[in-house]
Structures are given as C-alpha cells and as structure tokens.
Write a protein that holds these residues in place. Structure first.
Motif: not given
Length: 313
Positions: A264-269, A296-298
């Motif tokens: 899945r799309i992760a924060e570090e990416e 996550t973006l916030v």
C-alpha cells in the motif's frame, strides 16, 4: 488488459445534432423531475444515488446529447466509452457528468477520464465505467452499443484548471482503483499544457512537478498504466509515477517492474512529494483510503485546504 483501437463512427462534421439527433425530445425524456436532486434524509440501509450524493456540488445547467462512438475493454471489469460531444459541451479536468440513459430511471455519475484537450482536438470525451449492478453501470456493460444515444451534464468541484498567469504548483495525485479516472484527466491535461509550453517556446502555463501514486489490487486493474508511463517518459523532468498493487500473486511484467510496489501507499513514500508551500494534492478512491491518506498528509504538514478529494462511494 485488453486493448483495441477505437474509431468513431460519427465524424466531427456530424457533431451538430440538429438534423440527426432528436435532442429536445431526448432531453425531455431523460431529465429527472426537479425534486430528484434535492437531498433527503436517507435510511442507513440504502446507498444514496449519484444525484443525492452530489446535490450540493456545482453543476452546469445545460444538458447535452451525446452519442457512443467507441467502446473498449480497459480491463476485465472496466469499459471505456468514447462519446461524440455536442459542440457547446465543455468541462474542466477532473469533473464528472450526470449520465442520462433512455429507458433507465437512475442517473449515472461518471468521472471523465479524458482531457479537455482531447475534446478540443477531436470533439470527443471518454468515460471509464466499472461493472456494477447499479442500472447505469450495468447498462454500459450489457446494453450499450456503438451509436447509443445518451445525454450528459457536467458537474463537480474537484478539478484542475490553471490560467497562464497562475503561479506554479506541484501536484500530488493519489488514486485508488477506479478513482484514477479524474486524476488521469488531470494528468493528461497537464501533459497537454506542457505541450502548449513546448510549442510556444516556454511562453505559456506555469507548470510545476506532477507525481502520481496509484494503487489497485493487481497490475491488470491499473487502468491507463501504459499511456501514463508514456506521458512520464515524454516529460521526465515534470511527470513521475509509481504504482502499487496489494493482491498480486503473479509475476509483474518486466516493463512495469521499475514502477510497481507490492504494498500500500506508505507515509515515507509521500514525504518527499509534500511541500506545504507548493504542493496541491488531489485524492480519489475508496473512503477509508481517502481518510487515511488525508490524515497522513496533514501529519506531514500539508494544510487541509491543499488536500482536495472526490469521495462518492
């Protein structure tokens, strides 16, 4: 993915419907009663229809006739329709249409996956519709044929429509499943604007970087992956992408391997593509994905008003 070339059976010279298209009668037949787009208190057991979900969204007043001039299988479960549009039809990249079908009471709501530039060049607009039992989607997959007549009305507050005088922004596009449709429209529109800049010697639009993160169950369900990669190869200094698959059990095709992550799309990416001052994020996919990635973006410092999302289902 099964692909085939699509040729319109209606020429651009036939885009006026006055002689071949009973437009006024068709629109009277297709338009719902005025009360059908008002919001009502809904039972938690019944899913809201498209018109109810989008009752507070902006939409154009005009309803235009359109004709199906191409049908292709984008994947095993998604058909792409190519519609000959009325000469006055217009939209912004990322918007959707109310989709009226003769003999079908329910009104569909489908995001356009093509760019405004394609409409200008060829007089056509494209929709990618996933199979479902909901009557409009079911009609697309079981009854729609070349020459089928429908009607469309543009709506939506989720779009990218820069002016040449606007300052550059960096776009972060995040898609889940068929949520790629409006984001592919935005990506294609950006590529069109970059073409304008190239043709004008750089005198045109201020286009920042564009990065796409797109997640699906398998690579077969990654819609538009090949034209996405072509656009990124054409403008490598501006457009980049990474795909994510969450249930792939087979080998990934060699040409896709550099662009595919089995997770899945992760924060570090996302971190390297978030600049609170420059980044504008467009997010479209299932509600749980939208909610998780928005948070996550916030957390990464992106202001809430720079996170735009489309969430219908």
């Amino acid at each position: 993915m099964v692909e085939m070339s699509v040729h319109c059976v209606v020429t651009s010279a036939g885009r006026s419907f006055s002689s071949s298209y009973p437009a006024a009668g068709l629109l009277r037949l297709l338009l719902p009663a005025p009360c059908s787009i008002t919001r009502r208190n809904m039972s938690s057991k019944r899913q809201m229809d498209h018109l109810e979900r989008t009752a507070t969204n902006q939409r154009q007043s005009a309803v235009y006739p359109a004709q199906v001039c191409g049908i292709m299988n984008e994947s095993e479960s998604v058909k792409r329709l190519r519609l000959t549009a009325h000469p006055d039809f217009n939209f912004k990249a990322g918007q959707w249409v109310d989709f009226f079908i003769p003999g079908v009471d329910k009104v569909g709501g489908f995001s356009m996956c093509s760019s405004p530039g394609l409409l200008q060049r060829e007089g056509v607009v494209e929709l990618a519709v996933k199979f479902a039992n909901h009557p409009p989607a079911h009609w697309v997959h079981t009854a729609c044929t070349l020459g089928s007549q429908v009607a469309v009305r543009v709506g939506g507050d989720f779009y990218f429509d820069p002016s040449p005088s606007d300052p550059a922004v960096d776009l972060l596009l995040i898609a889940g499943g068929v949520g790629i449709n409006p984001l592919y429209s935005i990506l294609s529109h950006t590529a069109d604007l970059l073409q304008v800049n190239r043709a004008s010697g750089g005198r045109g639009y201020n286009i920042g970087s564009v990065h796409l993160r797109y997640s699906a169950k398998t690579t077969e369900e990654l819609l538009f992956k090949n034209p996405i990669l072509r656009a990124c190869r054409e403008f490598p200094d501006k457009l980049t992408c990474q795909f994510h698959v969450t249930q792939q059990s087979t080998d990934i095709e060699p040409h896709l391997q550099p662009f595919v992550n089995r997770r899945r799309i992760a924060e570090e990416e996302l971190r390297t593509h978030v600049d609170p001052q420059r980044t504008l994020c467009y997010l479209c996919g299932p509600p749980p994905m939208i909610e998780a990635i928005s948070q996550t973006l916030v957390n990464l410092g992106l202001p809430q008003d720079r996170i735009l999302f489309e969430k219908w289902w």
